[in-house]
Design a protein around this motif. Structure first.
Motif, PDB file in Angstrom:
ATOM      1  N   ILE A   5      29.261 -41.664   9.818  1.00 22.77           N
ATOM      2  CA  ILE A   5      28.288 -42.554   9.246  1.00 22.77           C
ATOM      3  C   ILE A   5      29.001 -43.896   8.998  1.00 22.77           C
ATOM      4  CG2 ILE A   5      26.194 -43.211   7.841  1.00 22.77           C
ATOM      5  CD1 ILE A   5      26.255 -39.971   7.720  1.00 22.77           C
ATOM      6  N   PRO A   6      28.653 -44.866   9.655  1.00 23.05           N
ATOM      7  CA  PRO A   6      29.470 -45.981   9.101  1.00 23.05           C
ATOM      8  C   PRO A   6      29.093 -46.524   7.696  1.00 23.05           C
ATOM      9  CG  PRO A   6      27.982 -46.752  10.871  1.00 23.05           C
ATOM     10  CD  PRO A   6      27.951 -45.296  10.670  1.00 23.05           C
ATOM     11  N   LYS A   7      30.070 -47.031   6.941  1.00 23.09           N
ATOM     12  CA  LYS A   7      29.693 -47.374   5.596  1.00 23.09           C
ATOM     13  C   LYS A   7      29.126 -48.818   5.627  1.00 23.09           C
ATOM     14  CE  LYS A   7      33.333 -44.950   2.877  1.00 23.09           C
ATOM     15  NZ  LYS A   7      34.303 -44.949   2.562  1.00 23.09           N
ATOM     16  N   PRO A   8      28.277 -49.040   4.579  1.00 22.84           N
ATOM     17  CA  PRO A   8      27.635 -50.387   4.702  1.00 22.84           C
ATOM     18  C   PRO A   8      28.452 -51.575   4.520  1.00 22.84           C
ATOM     19  CG  PRO A   8      26.957 -49.230   2.722  1.00 22.84           C
ATOM     20  CD  PRO A   8      27.820 -48.451   3.330  1.00 22.84           C
ATOM     21  N   ARG A   9      28.301 -52.636   5.090  1.00 20.10           N
ATOM     22  CA  ARG A   9      29.354 -53.690   5.003  1.00 20.10           C
ATOM     23  C   ARG A   9      29.168 -54.584   3.532  1.00 20.10           C
ATOM     24  NH1 ARG A   9      30.345 -54.943  10.564  1.00 20.10           N
ATOM     25  NH2 ARG A   9      31.030 -57.392  10.184  1.00 20.10           N
ATOM     26  N   LYS A  10      30.610 -54.869   3.364  1.00 16.12           N
ATOM     27  CA  LYS A  10      30.414 -55.432   1.751  1.00 16.12           C
ATOM     28  C   LYS A  10      30.049 -56.988   2.009  1.00 16.12           C
ATOM     29  CE  LYS A  10      32.835 -52.046  -0.374  1.00 16.12           C
ATOM     30  NZ  LYS A  10      32.100 -51.002   0.008  1.00 16.12           N
ATOM     31  N   PRO A  36      34.728 -54.851   7.611  1.00 15.83           N
ATOM     32  CA  PRO A  36      33.484 -54.427   7.307  1.00 15.83           C
ATOM     33  C   PRO A  36      32.870 -55.280   6.417  1.00 15.83           C
ATOM     34  CG  PRO A  36      34.811 -52.710   6.253  1.00 15.83           C
ATOM     35  CD  PRO A  36      35.665 -53.572   7.085  1.00 15.83           C
ATOM     36  N   ASP A  90      29.626 -57.893  -3.220  1.00 17.56           N
ATOM     37  CA  ASP A  90      30.375 -56.797  -3.736  1.00 17.56           C
ATOM     38  C   ASP A  90      31.767 -57.120  -4.145  1.00 17.56           C
ATOM     39  OD1 ASP A  90      28.541 -54.559  -2.753  1.00 17.56           O
ATOM     40  OD2 ASP A  90      28.592 -55.528  -1.240  1.00 17.56           O
ATOM     41  N   CYS A 194      37.189 -53.684   1.094  1.00 14.16           N
ATOM     42  CA  CYS A 194      35.956 -53.618   1.995  1.00 14.16           C
ATOM     43  C   CYS A 194      35.764 -52.287   2.696  1.00 14.16           C
ATOM     44  CB  CYS A 194      35.741 -54.468   3.140  1.00 14.16           C
ATOM     45  SG  CYS A 194      35.450 -56.275   2.570  1.00 14.16           S
ATOM     46  N   GLU A 195      37.039 -51.683   2.850  1.00 12.64           N
ATOM     47  CA  GLU A 195      37.162 -50.089   3.412  1.00 12.64           C
ATOM     48  C   GLU A 195      37.146 -48.933   2.228  1.00 12.64           C
ATOM     49  OE1 GLU A 195      39.077 -51.198   7.570  1.00 12.64           O
ATOM     50  OE2 GLU A 195      40.354 -50.341   6.014  1.00 12.64           O
ATOM     51  N   ASP A 196      36.991 -49.587   0.988  1.00 18.83           N
ATOM     52  CA  ASP A 196      36.883 -48.622  -0.149  1.00 18.83           C
ATOM     53  C   ASP A 196      38.243 -47.931  -0.209  1.00 18.83           C
ATOM     54  OD1 ASP A 196      34.502 -49.007  -1.074  1.00 18.83           O
ATOM     55  OD2 ASP A 196      33.612 -47.818   0.324  1.00 18.83           O
ATOM     56  N   ARG A 197      39.433 -48.795  -0.014  1.00 18.30           N
ATOM     57  CA  ARG A 197      40.646 -47.966  -0.005  1.00 18.30           C
ATOM     58  C   ARG A 197      41.638 -48.219  -1.260  1.00 18.30           C
ATOM     59  NH1 ARG A 197      43.821 -48.881   5.300  1.00 18.30           N
ATOM     60  NH2 ARG A 197      45.344 -47.511   4.074  1.00 18.30           N
TER      61      ARG A 197
END
Ligand code: GRF
Length: 208
Positions: A5-10, A36, A90, A194-197
């Motif tokens: 499931i693609p994560k929402p874009r920031k 993203p 964000d 943006c990739e929550d990394r």
């Protein structure tokens, strides 16, 4: 079967006061679909900033809070906070933004503001960092993408780009080499965010 499931874009806001080459570098990578993110607004304190045209070319609207038009500078900072809260991004990306953000803004967006600085922090904070490094005679220079905290160029470091100062290199050549490196590390830092990394612990940033 597991499905991705693609994560929402920031949602991004950029702060810039001038030329905007870092803004452009980030927008180009977003446009290529590699980050993203949705760039929501550019906010500038300078109605003549070339950054405004760069944002427009990428269909990013600009909000101008003209620093010079505020006789009470606290009002500028309040308006900036209000504007940011209204947009509710964000992530805020400061790229060549020439004002120091007030603690209220840092608190409201803790660990959600990234800045690009043209030195290997913690050396050479503040203005004219490339000249400071050049005049000091360092052999290695570079740039830093970091989170913004209440200090000046003192927040947790995300990425650094390194330039070796060769014999005979001029200050101008160094500044250009650093800028080229900025254009690599800032988009990458934004991408990682943006990739929550990005994980921050004890001011150390891990890239997961
Ligand atoms: C860059 O050198 C950046 O590191 C510093 O201000 C300069 C802005 O350049 N914070 P630009 O507006 O992104 O071209």
């Amino acid at each position: 079967m597991a499905s991705l499931i693609p994560k929402p874009r920031k949602k991004l806001v950029f702060l810039a006061s001038g030329r905007g080459s870092n803004l452009e570098a980030v927008l180009q990578v977003i446009q290529k679909g590699k980050i993203p993110a949705n760039p929501a607004f550019l906010i500038t304190d300078n109605p003549e900033a070339p950054s405004i045209q760069i944002a427009a070319r990428h269909n990013v609207p600009t909000k101008i809070l003209d620093w010079k038009s505020y006789s009470k500078k606290e009002e500028y900072h309040l308006d900036l906070l209000r504007t940011l809260e209204e947009i509710s991004p964000d992530l805020i990306v400061a790229c060549g933004y020439m004002r120091i953000l007030k603690p209220e803004i840092i608190r409201a967006f803790r660990n959600r503001i990234i800045n690009i600085h043209p030195s290997l922090l913690p050396s050479f904070t503040g203005l004219h960092a490339q000249k400071q490094a050049f005049d000091y005679g360092v052999k290695i220079a570079g740039c830093t993408a970091h989170f913004v905290d209440e200090g000046v160029d003192s927040g947790p470091i995300i990425l650094q780009g390194v330039i070796k100062i060769e014999e005979g290199m001029t200050e101008r050549e160094l500044t250009l080499a650093i800028l080229k490196e900025e254009h690599k590390i800032l988009p990458l830092a934004v991408k990682h965010f943006c990739e929550d990394r990005l994980l921050i612990k004890d001011r150390k940033v891990s890239i997961l």
